[in-house]
Design a protein around this motif. Structure first.
Motif, mmCIF file in Angstrom:
data_model
loop_
_atom_site.group_PDB
_atom_site.id
_atom_site.type_symbol
_atom_site.label_atom_id
_atom_site.label_comp_id
_atom_site.label_asym_id
_atom_site.label_seq_id
_atom_site.Cartn_x
_atom_site.Cartn_y
_atom_site.Cartn_z
ATOM 1 N N ALA A 130 0.823 -1.200 0.000
ATOM 2 C CA ALA A 130 0.000 0.000 0.000
ATOM 3 C C ALA A 130 0.859 1.251 0.000
ATOM 4 O O ALA A 130 0.577 2.220 -0.722
ATOM 5 C CB ALA A 130 -0.933 -0.012 1.222
ATOM 6 N N ARG A 131 1.911 1.241 0.788
ATOM 7 C CA ARG A 131 2.790 2.413 0.847
ATOM 8 C C ARG A 131 3.462 2.648 -0.502
ATOM 9 O O ARG A 131 3.577 3.780 -0.973
ATOM 10 C CB ARG A 131 3.836 2.201 1.949
ATOM 11 N N GLU A 132 3.901 1.570 -1.141
ATOM 12 C CA GLU A 132 4.527 1.687 -2.457
ATOM 13 C C GLU A 132 3.544 2.268 -3.477
ATOM 14 O O GLU A 132 3.908 3.138 -4.288
ATOM 15 C CB GLU A 132 5.025 0.322 -2.907
ATOM 16 N N LEU A 133 2.298 1.811 -3.453
ATOM 17 C CA LEU A 133 1.301 2.306 -4.398
ATOM 18 C C LEU A 133 0.941 3.769 -4.132
ATOM 19 O O LEU A 133 0.668 4.530 -5.069
ATOM 20 C CB LEU A 133 0.045 1.435 -4.336
ATOM 21 N N GLN A 179 -1.951 3.375 12.129
ATOM 22 C CA GLN A 179 -1.413 2.701 13.304
ATOM 23 C C GLN A 179 0.040 2.307 13.087
ATOM 24 O O GLN A 179 0.873 2.445 13.990
ATOM 25 C CB GLN A 179 -2.249 1.464 13.628
ATOM 26 N N ARG A 180 0.370 1.825 11.877
ATOM 27 C CA ARG A 180 1.728 1.339 11.607
ATOM 28 C C ARG A 180 2.719 2.470 11.355
ATOM 29 O O ARG A 180 3.849 2.456 11.847
ATOM 30 C CB ARG A 180 1.703 0.397 10.395
ATOM 31 N N PHE A 181 2.299 3.497 10.587
ATOM 32 C CA PHE A 181 3.250 4.508 10.141
ATOM 33 C C PHE A 181 3.044 5.880 10.769
ATOM 34 O O PHE A 181 3.849 6.784 10.552
ATOM 35 C CB PHE A 181 3.188 4.646 8.613
ATOM 36 N N GLY A 182 1.969 6.046 11.528
ATOM 37 C CA GLY A 182 1.751 7.317 12.198
ATOM 38 C C GLY A 182 1.249 8.425 11.293
ATOM 39 O O GLY A 182 1.257 9.597 11.684
ATOM 40 N N LEU A 183 0.832 8.084 10.068
ATOM 41 C CA LEU A 183 0.299 9.052 9.121
ATOM 42 C C LEU A 183 -0.907 8.457 8.418
ATOM 43 O O LEU A 183 -0.934 7.253 8.141
ATOM 44 C CB LEU A 183 1.345 9.422 8.063
ATOM 45 N N PRO A 204 -3.032 7.720 5.050
ATOM 46 C CA PRO A 204 -2.529 7.476 3.696
ATOM 47 C C PRO A 204 -2.389 8.739 2.855
ATOM 48 O O PRO A 204 -1.390 8.916 2.151
ATOM 49 C CB PRO A 204 -3.568 6.516 3.112
ATOM 50 N N GLY A 205 -3.378 9.627 2.914
ATOM 51 C CA GLY A 205 -3.293 10.855 2.137
ATOM 52 C C GLY A 205 -2.143 11.738 2.571
ATOM 53 O O GLY A 205 -1.429 12.315 1.733
ATOM 54 N N ASP A 206 -1.928 11.846 3.881
ATOM 55 C CA ASP A 206 -0.807 12.645 4.386
ATOM 56 C C ASP A 206 0.518 12.018 3.971
ATOM 57 O O ASP A 206 1.474 12.730 3.636
ATOM 58 C CB ASP A 206 -0.882 12.761 5.903
ATOM 59 N N TYR A 207 0.576 10.689 4.015
ATOM 60 C CA TYR A 207 1.796 10.014 3.603
ATOM 61 C C TYR A 207 2.095 10.299 2.127
ATOM 62 O O TYR A 207 3.235 10.600 1.757
ATOM 63 C CB TYR A 207 1.684 8.502 3.825
ATOM 64 N N ARG A 208 1.076 10.196 1.284
ATOM 65 C CA ARG A 208 1.270 10.441 -0.154
ATOM 66 C C ARG A 208 1.780 11.861 -0.388
ATOM 67 O O ARG A 208 2.708 12.071 -1.182
ATOM 68 C CB ARG A 208 -0.028 10.194 -0.905
ATOM 69 N N ARG A 209 1.215 12.844 0.277
ATOM 70 C CA ARG A 209 1.647 14.228 0.093
ATOM 71 C C ARG A 209 3.077 14.437 0.582
ATOM 72 O O ARG A 209 3.822 15.255 0.026
ATOM 73 C CB ARG A 209 0.700 15.173 0.827
ATOM 74 N N SER A 210 3.468 13.694 1.607
ATOM 75 C CA SER A 210 4.803 13.891 2.196
ATOM 76 C C SER A 210 5.901 13.156 1.440
ATOM 77 O O SER A 210 7.019 13.659 1.316
ATOM 78 C CB SER A 210 4.805 13.419 3.658
ATOM 79 N N PHE A 211 5.573 11.961 0.903
ATOM 80 C CA PHE A 211 6.631 11.101 0.410
ATOM 81 C C PHE A 211 6.587 10.799 -1.073
ATOM 82 O O PHE A 211 7.527 10.223 -1.600
ATOM 83 C CB PHE A 211 6.629 9.776 1.182
ATOM 84 N N ARG A 212 5.513 11.167 -1.748
ATOM 85 C CA ARG A 212 5.508 10.899 -3.184
ATOM 86 C C ARG A 212 6.501 11.828 -3.866
ATOM 87 O O ARG A 212 6.469 13.042 -3.661
ATOM 88 C CB ARG A 212 4.118 11.103 -3.782
ATOM 89 N N PRO A 213 7.408 11.293 -4.707
ATOM 90 C CA PRO A 213 8.390 12.147 -5.366
ATOM 91 C C PRO A 213 7.710 13.216 -6.201
ATOM 92 O O PRO A 213 6.729 12.953 -6.906
ATOM 93 C CB PRO A 213 9.175 11.169 -6.252
ATOM 94 N N ALA A 214 8.221 14.438 -6.128
ATOM 95 C CA ALA A 214 7.672 15.522 -6.929
ATOM 96 C C ALA A 214 8.056 15.329 -8.384
ATOM 97 O O ALA A 214 9.146 14.839 -8.695
ATOM 98 C CB ALA A 214 8.215 16.862 -6.427
ATOM 99 N N PRO A 215 7.176 15.666 -9.333
ATOM 100 C CA PRO A 215 7.525 15.515 -10.742
ATOM 101 C C PRO A 215 8.668 16.445 -11.121
ATOM 102 O O PRO A 215 8.798 17.536 -10.592
ATOM 103 C CB PRO A 215 6.227 15.906 -11.463
ATOM 104 N N LEU A 216 9.527 15.961 -12.017
ATOM 105 C CA LEU A 216 10.652 16.758 -12.472
ATOM 106 C C LEU A 216 10.147 17.935 -13.305
ATOM 107 O O LEU A 216 9.242 17.786 -14.130
ATOM 108 C CB LEU A 216 11.618 15.918 -13.299
ATOM 109 N N SER A 217 10.715 19.098 -13.101
ATOM 110 C CA SER A 217 10.339 20.248 -13.912
ATOM 111 C C SER A 217 10.937 20.132 -15.304
ATOM 112 O O SER A 217 11.988 19.502 -15.486
ATOM 113 C CB SER A 217 10.831 21.533 -13.227
ATOM 114 N N ALA A 218 10.277 20.734 -16.259
ATOM 115 C CA ALA A 218 10.736 20.639 -17.642
ATOM 116 C C ALA A 218 12.020 21.432 -17.825
ATOM 117 O O ALA A 218 12.236 22.433 -17.166
ATOM 118 C CB ALA A 218 9.655 21.172 -18.572
#
Length: 319
Positions: free
Chosen positions: A267-270, A299-303, A305-319
């Motif tokens: 789930a975290r990877e997705l 319970q497991r990660f302290g965040l 899912p939505g907060d985790y995605r905003r914090s850890f999803r890599p930002a897209p590379l700028s053109a």
């Protein structure tokens, strides 16, 4: 760039000296940029005796600890037997007081415990030294059988568990994509949760071990399906009792606990790598409903899912 300083003490194991650089030094961001700078310090920048019979040259003294965002105390005979050099004491306590992250690998935990930094905290160390540790530091909540502990201050078991701890930090700092890339470079498992056992208690025949490994890989590929103990046992051609015992021996946990960890990992990877909704991720990872995913994930990660995605999803590379 995040500054890491590892403090090396006398009579160190050579492999331990290289662990921080091997993990943090190979971590790269989305554009290939270095994420950490790793330096090793000794008292006065003096060479370090190693248990391999040769000395290791060290370029820096403890003054560079003042610049560190993370301080790692490396293991060694001096770390365990002491006494702690007053300059090491001042450097570590000073780093703690200004908010640096404090870590220890293997018997480096003895130094942190001697300084009182682990009092009232959960911690671990090399299992062969756990009885000595418990006797000397009764205020520490020692967990002698786990790979690593993150309880504000981070500690690990011996040698290879130091790699796991450092990879855990990379994963916490920059997410699974970066951590998985580091793991591939090091040819090591991308994740071993800290609660896994430090060592295998019983030997296993090679053919049985291969069959079990194949079962784990099959289960990882079918996380969204029914993976009840009876089905896994049939797949492995083992009795349920035998399979449960194999899980404990090989992974340090029960089948249910291992499966829950794998599904949360998926789930975290997705969350990091896709635009799937929480409901879709719950189904794809075998966690069922979005509500169940949110509850277990928080319970497991302290965040959430939505907060985790905003914090850890890599930002897209700028053109």
């Amino acid at each position: 760039m995040h500054e890491i300083v590892a403090i090396a003490l006398q009579d160190s194991v050579v492999l331990d000296l290289g662990i921080p650089h091997q993990v943090f030094g190979t971590a790269r961001g989305a554009a290939g940029e270095e994420l950490y700078r790793v330096r090793i310090a000794s008292v006065d920048g003096a060479p370090i005796r190693t248990t391999a019979g040769f000395d290791a040259a060290v370029a820096d003294g403890l003054e560079i600890v003042d610049e560190a965002d993370t301080v790692i105390v490396l293991p060694g005979r001096e770390a365990r037997t002491g006494p702690i050099d007053p300059r090491v004491r001042r450097a570590v306590l000073g780093a703690r007081d200004r908010g640096a992250r404090i870590m220890a690998i293997c018997t480096g935990a003895f130094v942190l415990a001697e300084l009182g930094l682990l009092d009232g905290r959960r911690a671990t160390t090399y299992w062969m030294r756990s009885a000595e540790f418990e006797e000397r530091f009764p205020l520490v909540r020692l967990e002698p059988d786990v790979l690593y502990v993150d309880d504000g201050i981070l500690t690990s078991a011996g040698v290879a568990a130091g790699l796991d701890l450092c990879l855990h930090v990379v994963r916490s700092d920059h997410g699974m994509t970066v951590a998985n890339d580091v793991a591939r470079r090091l040819v090591m498992p991308p994740i071993r949760f800290g609660g896994q056992s430090q060592y295998i208690e019983r030997p296993r025949p090679a053919d049985e071990g291969d069959r079990f490994s194949e079962l784990l890989e099959w289960a990882r590929a079918h996380l969204a399906s029914d993976l009840s103990l009876p089905r896994l046992a049939r797949r492995a051609a083992l009795s349920e009792r035998t399979l449960a015992r194999r899980f404990r021996e090989r992974t340090g946990s029960s089948p249910g606990a291992w499966l829950a960890a794998e599904r949360l990992d998926r789930a975290r990877e997705l969350l990091e790598s896709t635009d799937l909704t929480v409901k879709e991720i719950a189904a794809a990872s075998g966690l069922g409903s979005a509500a169940n995913l949110r509850s277990r994930f928080s319970q497991r990660f302290g965040l959430a899912p939505g907060d985790y995605r905003r914090s850890f999803r890599p930002a897209p590379l700028s053109a």
